[in-house]
Design an enzyme around this catalytic site. Structure first.
Site, PDB file in Angstrom:
ATOM      1  NE  ARG A 292      -2.482  -1.421   3.656  1.00 39.19           N
ATOM      2  CZ  ARG A 292      -1.795  -0.722   4.552  1.00 39.19           C
ATOM      3  NH1 ARG A 292      -1.912   0.665   4.258  1.00 39.19           N
ATOM      4  NH2 ARG A 292      -1.242  -1.314   5.641  1.00 39.19           N
TER       5      ARG A 292
ATOM      6  CE1 TYR B 148       0.230  -5.824  -1.807  1.00 34.40           C
ATOM      7  CE2 TYR B 148      -0.696  -3.934  -0.894  1.00 34.40           C
ATOM      8  CZ  TYR B 148      -0.411  -5.413  -0.625  1.00 34.40           C
ATOM      9  OH  TYR B 148      -0.397  -5.588   0.546  1.00 34.40           O
ATOM     10  N   GLY B 149      -2.972  -5.367  -3.752  1.00 29.86           N
ATOM     11  CA  GLY B 149      -4.142  -5.596  -3.430  1.00 29.86           C
ATOM     12  C   GLY B 149      -4.881  -4.471  -2.653  1.00 29.86           C
ATOM     13  N   GLY B 150      -4.174  -3.972  -1.471  1.00 30.14           N
ATOM     14  CA  GLY B 150      -4.786  -2.745  -0.818  1.00 30.14           C
ATOM     15  C   GLY B 150      -4.955  -1.612  -1.682  1.00 30.14           C
TER      16      GLY B 150
ATOM     17  CE  LYS C 299      -6.306  -3.662   4.202  1.00 34.27           C
ATOM     18  NZ  LYS C 299      -6.332  -4.080   5.728  1.00 34.27           N
TER      19      LYS C 299
ATOM     20  CG  HIS D  93      -7.110  -2.974   9.933  1.00 35.64           C
ATOM     21  ND1 HIS D  93      -6.049  -2.577   9.911  1.00 35.64           N
ATOM     22  CD2 HIS D  93      -7.076  -4.138   9.241  1.00 35.64           C
ATOM     23  CE1 HIS D  93      -5.219  -3.341   9.331  1.00 35.64           C
ATOM     24  NE2 HIS D  93      -5.660  -4.174   8.750  1.00 35.64           N
TER      25      HIS D  93
ATOM     26  CB  SER E 116      -0.829  -4.068   7.664  1.00 40.29           C
ATOM     27  OG  SER E 116      -1.978  -3.035   7.374  1.00 40.29           O
TER      28      SER E 116
ATOM     29  CB  CYS F 231       0.622  -6.473  13.697  1.00 43.57           C
ATOM     30  SG  CYS F 231       1.855  -5.263  13.297  1.00 43.57           S
ATOM     31  N   GLY F 232      -0.105  -9.822  12.820  1.00 42.90           N
ATOM     32  CA  GLY F 232      -0.617 -10.932  13.719  1.00 42.90           C
ATOM     33  C   GLY F 232      -2.085 -11.352  13.370  1.00 42.90           C
TER      34      GLY F 232
ATOM     35  CG  ASN G 280      -0.001 -16.029  12.064  1.00 39.57           C
ATOM     36  OD1 ASN G 280       0.430 -17.245  11.853  1.00 39.57           O
ATOM     37  ND2 ASN G 280       0.634 -15.324  10.862  1.00 39.57           N
TER      38      ASN G 280
ATOM     39  CG  ASP H 298      -7.504  -6.998   6.786  1.00 36.43           C
ATOM     40  OD1 ASP H 298      -6.423  -6.812   7.552  1.00 36.43           O
ATOM     41  OD2 ASP H 298      -7.818  -6.544   5.814  1.00 36.43           O
TER      42      ASP H 298
ATOM     43  NE  ARG I 260       0.058  -8.616   2.440  1.00 33.69           N
ATOM     44  CZ  ARG I 260      -0.499  -8.402   3.509  1.00 33.69           C
ATOM     45  NH1 ARG I 260      -1.727  -8.738   3.830  1.00 33.69           N
ATOM     46  NH2 ARG I 260      -0.110  -7.356   4.059  1.00 33.69           N
TER      47      ARG I 260
ATOM     48  NE  ARG J 141       5.083  -6.391  13.540  1.00 36.42           N
ATOM     49  CZ  ARG J 141       5.777  -7.676  13.247  1.00 36.42           C
ATOM     50  NH1 ARG J 141       6.907  -7.961  13.676  1.00 36.42           N
ATOM     51  NH2 ARG J 141       5.083  -8.677  12.534  1.00 36.42           N
TER      52      ARG J 141
ATOM     53  N   GLY K 255       0.316 -20.129  18.430  1.00 31.33           N
ATOM     54  CA  GLY K 255      -0.769 -21.129  19.322  1.00 31.33           C
ATOM     55  C   GLY K 255      -0.675 -20.886  20.915  1.00 31.33           C
ATOM     56  CG  ASP K 256       2.243 -21.250  23.324  1.00 34.82           C
ATOM     57  OD1 ASP K 256       1.851 -22.252  24.032  1.00 34.82           O
ATOM     58  OD2 ASP K 256       3.379 -21.711  22.724  1.00 34.82           O
ATOM     59  CG  ASN K 257      -0.505 -15.283  20.614  1.00 36.46           C
ATOM     60  OD1 ASN K 257       0.328 -15.109  21.422  1.00 36.46           O
ATOM     61  ND2 ASN K 257      -0.159 -15.198  19.426  1.00 36.46           N
TER      62      ASN K 257
HETATM   63  P1  GDP Z   1      -1.650  -9.603   9.480  1.00 32.81           P
HETATM   64  O1  GDP Z   1      -1.261  -8.896   8.516  1.00 32.81           O
HETATM   65  O2  GDP Z   1      -2.206  -8.627  10.817  1.00 32.81           O
HETATM   66  O3  GDP Z   1      -2.683 -10.692   9.089  1.00 32.81           O
HETATM   67  O4  GDP Z   1      -0.647 -10.468  10.060  1.00 32.81           O
HETATM   68  P2  GDP Z   1      -0.219 -12.018   9.972  1.00 32.81           P
HETATM   69  O5  GDP Z   1      -0.939 -12.932  10.820  1.00 32.81           O
HETATM   70  O6  GDP Z   1      -0.143 -12.372   8.557  1.00 32.81           O
HETATM   71  O7  GDP Z   1       1.270 -11.988  10.635  1.00 32.81           O
HETATM   72  C1  GDP Z   1       2.245 -11.061  10.164  1.00 32.81           C
HETATM   73  C2  GDP Z   1       3.737 -11.652  10.623  1.00 32.81           C
HETATM   74  O8  GDP Z   1       3.821 -11.751  12.035  1.00 32.81           O
HETATM   75  C3  GDP Z   1       4.044 -12.785  10.004  1.00 32.81           C
HETATM   76  O9  GDP Z   1       5.378 -13.149   9.606  1.00 32.81           O
HETATM   77  C4  GDP Z   1       3.771 -13.936  11.349  1.00 32.81           C
HETATM   78  O10 GDP Z   1       4.764 -15.037  11.016  1.00 32.81           O
HETATM   79  C5  GDP Z   1       4.222 -12.889  12.478  1.00 32.81           C
HETATM   80  N1  GDP Z   1       3.578 -13.281  13.541  1.00 32.81           N
HETATM   81  C6  GDP Z   1       2.016 -13.385  13.652  1.00 32.81           C
HETATM   82  N2  GDP Z   1       1.693 -13.676  14.926  1.00 32.81           N
HETATM   83  C7  GDP Z   1       2.781 -13.679  15.721  1.00 32.81           C
HETATM   84  C8  GDP Z   1       3.045 -13.918  17.057  1.00 32.81           C
HETATM   85  O11 GDP Z   1       2.355 -14.255  17.864  1.00 32.81           O
HETATM   86  N3  GDP Z   1       4.502 -13.845  17.449  1.00 32.81           N
HETATM   87  C9  GDP Z   1       5.399 -13.604  16.580  1.00 32.81           C
HETATM   88  N4  GDP Z   1       6.635 -13.371  17.046  1.00 32.81           N
HETATM   89  N5  GDP Z   1       5.257 -13.304  15.252  1.00 32.81           N
HETATM   90  C10 GDP Z   1       3.874 -13.392  14.886  1.00 32.81           C
HETATM   91  P1  PGA Z   2      -3.222  -7.179   6.665  1.00 36.19           P
HETATM   92  O1  PGA Z   2      -3.747  -6.987   5.113  1.00 36.19           O
HETATM   93  O2  PGA Z   2      -3.589  -6.444   7.718  1.00 36.19           O
HETATM   94  O3  PGA Z   2      -3.479  -8.784   6.739  1.00 36.19           O
HETATM   95  O4  PGA Z   2      -1.788  -7.144   6.474  1.00 36.19           O
HETATM   96  C1  PGA Z   2      -3.455  -5.957   4.383  1.00 36.19           C
HETATM   97  C2  PGA Z   2      -3.155  -4.701   4.721  1.00 36.19           C
HETATM   98  O5  PGA Z   2      -3.454  -4.081   5.901  1.00 36.19           O
HETATM   99  O6  PGA Z   2      -2.524  -3.945   3.864  1.00 36.19           O
HETATM  100 MN    MN Z   3      -5.178  -5.480   6.698  1.00 33.57          MN
HETATM  101 MN    MN Z   4      -3.865 -10.807   7.351  1.00 34.90          MN
END
Ligand code: GDP
Ligand code: PGA
Ligand code: MN
Ligand code: MN
Length: 596
Positions: free
Chosen positions: A82, A210-212, A219, A239, A261, A263-264, A267, A290, A380, A411, A505-507
């Site tokens: 983006r 690009y996606g966003g 978005k 978001h 974006s 930040c997890g 996951n 998302d 992606r 983060r 998983g431990d989250n």
């Molecule tokens: P999103 O863009 O917010 O959906 O984030 P993602 O789930 O795709 O994660 C973005 C990055 O953060 C990836 O490289 C993940 O491996 C990493 N990540 C996600 N969850 C965790 C976590 O609990 N701990 C750590 N250290 N890294 C994480």
């Molecule tokens: P993300 O989605 O939050 O999974 O990274 C795309 C973005 O926010 O650009």
């Molecule tokens: Mn997003």
């Molecule tokens: Mn995501």
């Protein structure tokens, strides 16, 4: 100049809705495509589009044995994320967009964009993509139409939204839709803008695939335009991921969580419980990863839907260990953008950890670790939500799911503990408003710089943050039964620079504590920043945390928080008198406690 063909003019009238036909004709007159294609979303249409993209190199077929129906797309190397500095909100009053957005007067925005769109589709096909954000039958859903000259965008919209005939039928019935005009243009970063006209429910995006920037339902519509609409209609466009946490007794609580974006979110939404929890019968179901639209229901609780139909996830770091559900989704029918490939054409990225090696990097050059990573850090995957083993049947519920807890997080290498709970709704809104996070590769620019990213909406709020916080505060009206609000930080680092919390998983251990708090069962200690668990309030069986980790993950650092609250006060001050007094009072109340 090439004039638009008679065929194209005739095919502009592809719907029963006059306003839609008129807009398509108007766009065709401006962009002058060779042909107009109304997308019905059918398999045959998708097969034809994919074949065309394979023939011209837009899509590269991946190994059919290991990844049936899957494709690689390599974007322009300057078009991989983006572009926040080129993203505008064009409201009649500058202050309505707020200091959190780049602003342009609507007339100037249209003039600038229309000059770029003038004749830009000559020799190309213009695709008309009707889509619905949210289940077709849900009153919470909203529709839009994206006009684009990119078949790659069409293929992605088909996965990410309910696209085609059913969406068109709803649009014809409702008579209302968000207008999105997109062209990849010449992919010149100097001729690239993403502009929003919230008062006209219109988006114009030029110069990026690009996606966003290009999948306008995501978005641009579901966050920037929808947040603006939501404010006037009494709901929230956020978001946030949405997950269901099912305990061994079979009760499910739904949690919505906003992280910036990369930040997890994806996951956490697909989390698989650690072994002991799995054996006990804990389970996570995925509603969304998302975006979350929510509004109070008749019982006063907030009900949420995921407006999307697919996942546009970050590839690097996704492995069988970190996110097995995501990996399972990626077995077939996925589009990968800017990942590397192995010698036998399987997708590859850093952290995949499957014992294979990349042969070619994301730019199509022989892989050389010294030169660049195999996959772009913001590479992606696009995949249907239905392919996810943890996808919740409730994601299709037109009424949405009731939210028990809202989580904010970012983060933060230092200061911010693993988790804390806000005292009440107003405090929770402050916790969201004060969110800070280190920047990631999801947007162009420096990575790892701490910035304020309120509610993870800094790049996505379609109006003035001061008004947005007032809107959030307004939900505490005595009638609503609002969720508890929490803050998490999975990314706290040790003095040696290592993540101290195992994460992934431990989250679940943290989510379990939250629901324990919702039910009034789990313990915590009160501090000026909210309620913190001690290391005895969380189930930490089976994980190892040294003394430094325990002290930092569960500790409250008074001096550091004093400085943080001074910085939060300055940040709120940047919005001037429009910032709600209740939020400023809350900041001052906590700052005063921290000074004791
Ligand atoms: P999103 O863009 O917010 O959906 O984030 P993602 O789930 O795709 O994660 C973005 C990055 O953060 C990836 O490289 C993940 O491996 C990493 N990540 C996600 N969850 C965790 C976590 O609990 N701990 C750590 N250290 N890294 C994480
Ligand atoms: P993300 O989605 O939050 O999974 O990274 C795309 C973005 O926010 O650009
Ligand atoms: Mn997003
Ligand atoms: Mn995501």
């Amino acid at each position: 100049m090439n004039a638009i063909s008679q065929d194209a003019v005739a095919s502009a009238s592809g719907s029963k809705l006059e306003a839609l036909n008129a807009w398509v004709a108007e766009v065709a007159a401006l962009t002058r495509p060779d042909t107009i294609h109304w997308c019905d979303g059918s398999d045959a249409e998708n097969a034809a589009l994919t074949a065309k993209m394979q023939a011209d190199g837009t899509l590269i077929k991946l190994n059919e044995q290991t990844h049936p129906g899957s494709w690689l797309h390599r974007s322009d190397p300057d078009d991989v994320a983006r572009v926040e500095h080129l993203t505008f909100v064009c409201t009649s009053e500058r202050d309505d967009a707020g200091p959190n957005n780049h602003w342009m007067a609507p007339a100037d925005g249209h003039a600038q964009m229309d000059a770029l769109f003038d004749g830009c589709m000559a020799g190309r096909t213009m695709y008309v993509v009707p889509y619905c954000m949210g289940p077709i039958g849900s009153p919470l859903s909203r529709c839009g139409v994206e006009i684009t000259d990119s078949p790659y965008v069409v293929a992605n919209m088909r996965i990410m939204t309910r696209m085609g005939a059913p969406a068109l039928a709803r649009i014809e019935k409702e008579g209302a839709f968000v207008k999105g005009l997109h062209s990849t243009g010449e992919l010149d970063p100097n001729r690239r803008f993403i502009m929003h006209f919230p008062e006209e429910l219109t988006i114009k995006s030029y110069g990026s695939g690009y996606g966003g920037n290009a999948l306008l339902g995501k978005k641009c519509h579901a966050l920037r335009i929808a947040s603006h609409q939501a404010r006037s209609e009494g709901w929230l466009a956020e978001h946030m991921l949405i997950l269901g946490l099912q305990n061994p007794q079979g009760d499910t609580h739904y949690i919505a969580a906003a992280f910036p974006s990369a930040c997890g979110k994806t996951n956490l939404a697909m989390l698989i419980p650690p072994e002991g929890y799995l054996n006990d019968g804990w389970k996570i179901t995925t509603v969304g990863d998302d975006i979350c639209w929510m509004r109070p229901g008749a019982d006063g609780r907030l009900y949420a839907i995921n407006p999307e139909a697919g996942f546009f996830g970050v590839a690097p770091g996704t492995s069988k260990k970190s996110n097995p559900n995501a990996l399972a989704c990626l077995q077939r029918d996925a589009i990968f953008t800017n990942v590397g490939v192995t010698a036998d054409n399987q997708p590859w990225w850093e952290g995949l950890d499957n014992g294979q090696q990349p042969a070619t990097d994301w730019r199509g050059e022989p892989y050389d670790a010294a030169k660049r990573p195999a996959a772009h850090p913001n590479s992606r995957f696009t995949v249907s939500a239905k392919s996810c083993p943890s996808y919740s049947p409730e994601a299709e519920n037109p009424a949405g799911v009731p939210i028990s807890a809202i989580v904010f997080g970012g983060r933060r290498a230092s200061l911010v503990p693993l988790v804390f709970e806000a005292r009440d709704w107003t405090h929770g809104v402050l916790v969201g408003a004060a969110m800070g996070s280190e920047t990631t590769a999801a947007a162009t620019g420096a990575v790892g710089v701490m910035r304020r990213d309120p509610m993870a909406m800094k790049p996505f709020c379609g109006y003035n943050f001061a008004d947005y916080f007032s809107h959030w505060l307004s939900f505490d009206n005595g009638a609503n039964k609002l969720p508890k609000i929490f803050h998490v930080n999975w990314f706290r680092k040790s003095d040696a620079g290592k993540f101290m919390w195992p994460g992934f998983g431990d989250n679940l251990r943290v989510l379990e504590w939250m629901i324990g708090r919702v039910k009034g069962e789990a313990g915590a200690v009160e501090t000026p920043i909210g309620f913190l668990p001690t290391d005895a309030d969380l189930n930490l069986d089976g994980i190892e945390l040294d003394d430094e980790a325990r002290a930092k993950l569960f500790g409250f650092e008074q001096a550091g928080w004093q400085a943080e609250f001074a910085s939060i006060g300055e940040y709120l001050g940047e919005y001037g008198p429009r910032m709600p007094q209740a939020l400023k009072d809350e900041q001052q109340r906590i700052a005063a406690k921290l000074a004791d």
